[in-house]
Every structure is written in C-alpha cells, then in structure tokens.
Design a protein around this motif. Structure first.
Motif, PDB file in Angstrom:
ATOM      1  N   UNK A 152      42.129  38.260  40.314  1.00 30.93           N
ATOM      2  CA  UNK A 152      42.309  38.888  41.107  1.00 30.93           C
ATOM      3  C   UNK A 152      42.481  40.495  40.885  1.00 30.93           C
ATOM      4  N   UNK A 161      44.677  44.265  42.770  1.00 29.30           N
ATOM      5  CA  UNK A 161      44.952  44.512  44.091  1.00 29.30           C
ATOM      6  C   UNK A 161      45.038  46.112  43.615  1.00 29.30           C
ATOM      7  N   UNK A 206      51.117  48.798  49.291  1.00 30.56           N
ATOM      8  CA  UNK A 206      50.220  47.836  49.288  1.00 30.56           C
ATOM      9  C   UNK A 206      48.960  48.126  50.057  1.00 30.56           C
ATOM     10  N   UNK A 233      44.077  43.346  48.470  1.00 29.51           N
ATOM     11  CA  UNK A 233      43.802  42.025  47.620  1.00 29.51           C
ATOM     12  C   UNK A 233      41.962  42.009  47.554  1.00 29.51           C
ATOM     13  N   UNK A 293      39.720  38.331  46.201  1.00 34.71           N
ATOM     14  CA  UNK A 293      39.838  37.483  44.676  1.00 34.71           C
ATOM     15  C   UNK A 293      38.837  37.326  43.882  1.00 34.71           C
TER      16      UNK A 293
END
Lengths: 113, 118
Positions: A30, A32, A44, A47, A49
């Motif tokens: 992953x 971020x 944030x 994200x 993946x």
C-alpha cells in the motif's frame, strides 16, 4: 527501509502542475499520501493498494506502479492551498510490519500567486 | 469535536526530567500509534497498539514507555529526557490496520506535542 521521494522541493505558480514521486526498494502493498502544513498535523489525501490502481481527489490524483515499486502524486492547476510538505507512507507485506507505515522524507511544495 | 486529541501541545523541560503525553481518540478506531517528527520533518513510527495490545515497537530506547489503558487512549511516558528527544510527537489512530503488513487504514493524526529538552 525508508521510501525515497523526489523532488525534495517544488516551487510553482498558481495554475501550474506538479508530480511528486515515491520509490521503494521493497515490494509494496500500500501507498498512502499525506499533506502537512507548517505547524499542523499531516492530513490524509489518499491510499493506493496493490493492483496498480489510480485514484483521484479533485485536482489531486495518484498512481501506483507495483512492478516499479513506486507511486506518483499528480497535482494539477495548483492552488495556494496546495502549499505544504507531502509525504508518502508505504506499507509492506510481512508479519513484522503489521499496521506499520514507513514515511518518505517529504517533498516541500510552495505555490506562489 | 476533535477526533484525535493530544495533551499537552507544548512541553519545555530540562534534561533528566520525566514527562508524559496523553492521547485520546473518539473515532472508535482499534489501532493507535506514536510517531516522532524530528527537526528535518522525518516522520518515524515509534509504537503501535491494536486493541490495547502492543504491536510495533520500533527499537525505541526503553526510556520511552507507551501505555494503552483502553483502545481509545494511548499515553507516552519518557524517562530521563535527553537533548535528542526534542521533537514533535504525533499520536495517530486508524481503523483496520488490516492483516499483517496490509495497512489499509487511513491515519488520523493529533495536532502534535512539541517537546523541547534544554
């Protein structure tokens, strides 16, 4: 192993585009992306993946190239509010890295009027 | 209503003293973390707890002792403070740290606690 971000700093005028890269020497699960303004907490952004997906968030999007073990953050038509330090955080497969994000050294983005 | 709150925001203390930082999250998350950000802005994980259980301890000196009385709270106690401990300490939480290594949980950070050791 800390991921490597490039460039270290970017200076833009409003409306210009920028790309920030994040590379890892280990296989990633992953990635971020966070933005931190001076004196504030990291916030944030998105994200990504494993699977090579691309994500978008208004004029900020990102890609994740699993084979190259890297991610790129794209900022288009930059605004003054985009200024800050951008961090990528990488997650790796493996029992000892449970829940652990390893952050890059950060990229300082400055947008001028 | 603050999601992740830390106290105090600022700490100034002498070398050799002991200090504590408290963190609370009201997001119902199951995982909490302590990160240290040094003067070069490098963000490094120190500890993580999942449902009050210590999961990650990143070769931090044992002068640093985290404690999680319940899954909404994570405190950090530091003994015998040294100059090199000066930094901003961020508490964070996430839901679904996931299976081993598969961190899919967005991190919510507290505002940070700036520790200055003189």
């Amino acid at each position: 192993q800390q991921p490597v971000q490039s460039p270290q700093a970017v200076i833009l005028r409003e409306g210009e585009d920028a790309v920030i890269n994040c590379s890892s020497s280990k296989a990633l699960y992953s990635v971020h992306w966070y933005r931190q303004k001076h004196g504030e907490a990291p916030v944030f952004l998105m994200i990504l993946l494993k699977g090579g997906e691309q994500k978008g968030h208004e004029k900020i999007s990102a890609s994740f190239n699993e084979k190259k073990q890297q991610s790129s953050l794209y900022l288009t038509a930059s605004q003054l509010s985009y200024s800050g330090t951008y961090f990528c955080g990488t997650g790796y497969a493996g029992g000892t890295s449970y829940g652990k994000l390893t952050f890059g050294q950060g990229t300082i983005l400055t947008v001028h009027p | 209503d603050t999601a992740v709150s830390q106290t105090p925001k600022y700490l100034v203390t002498q070398m050799g003293n002991d200090k504590s930082i408290k963190c609370e999250q009201n997001l119902g998350h199951d995982t909490m973390y302590w990160y240290k950000q040094d003067s070069k802005k490098f963000l490094k994980i120190m500890f993580s707890y999942n449902n009050k259980e210590l999961i990650i301890n990143e070769t931090v000196p044992n002068r640093f002792s985290p404690k999680s009385p319940d899954k909404a709270h994570l405190n950090l106690h530091i003994n015998s403070l040294e100059l090199g401990d000066s930094a901003v300490y961020f508490c964070a939480s996430s839901q679904g740290a996931g299976l081993a290594g598969k961190n899919t949980g967005e991190l919510f950070f507290g505002e940070g606690s700036r520790l200055t050791v003189l």
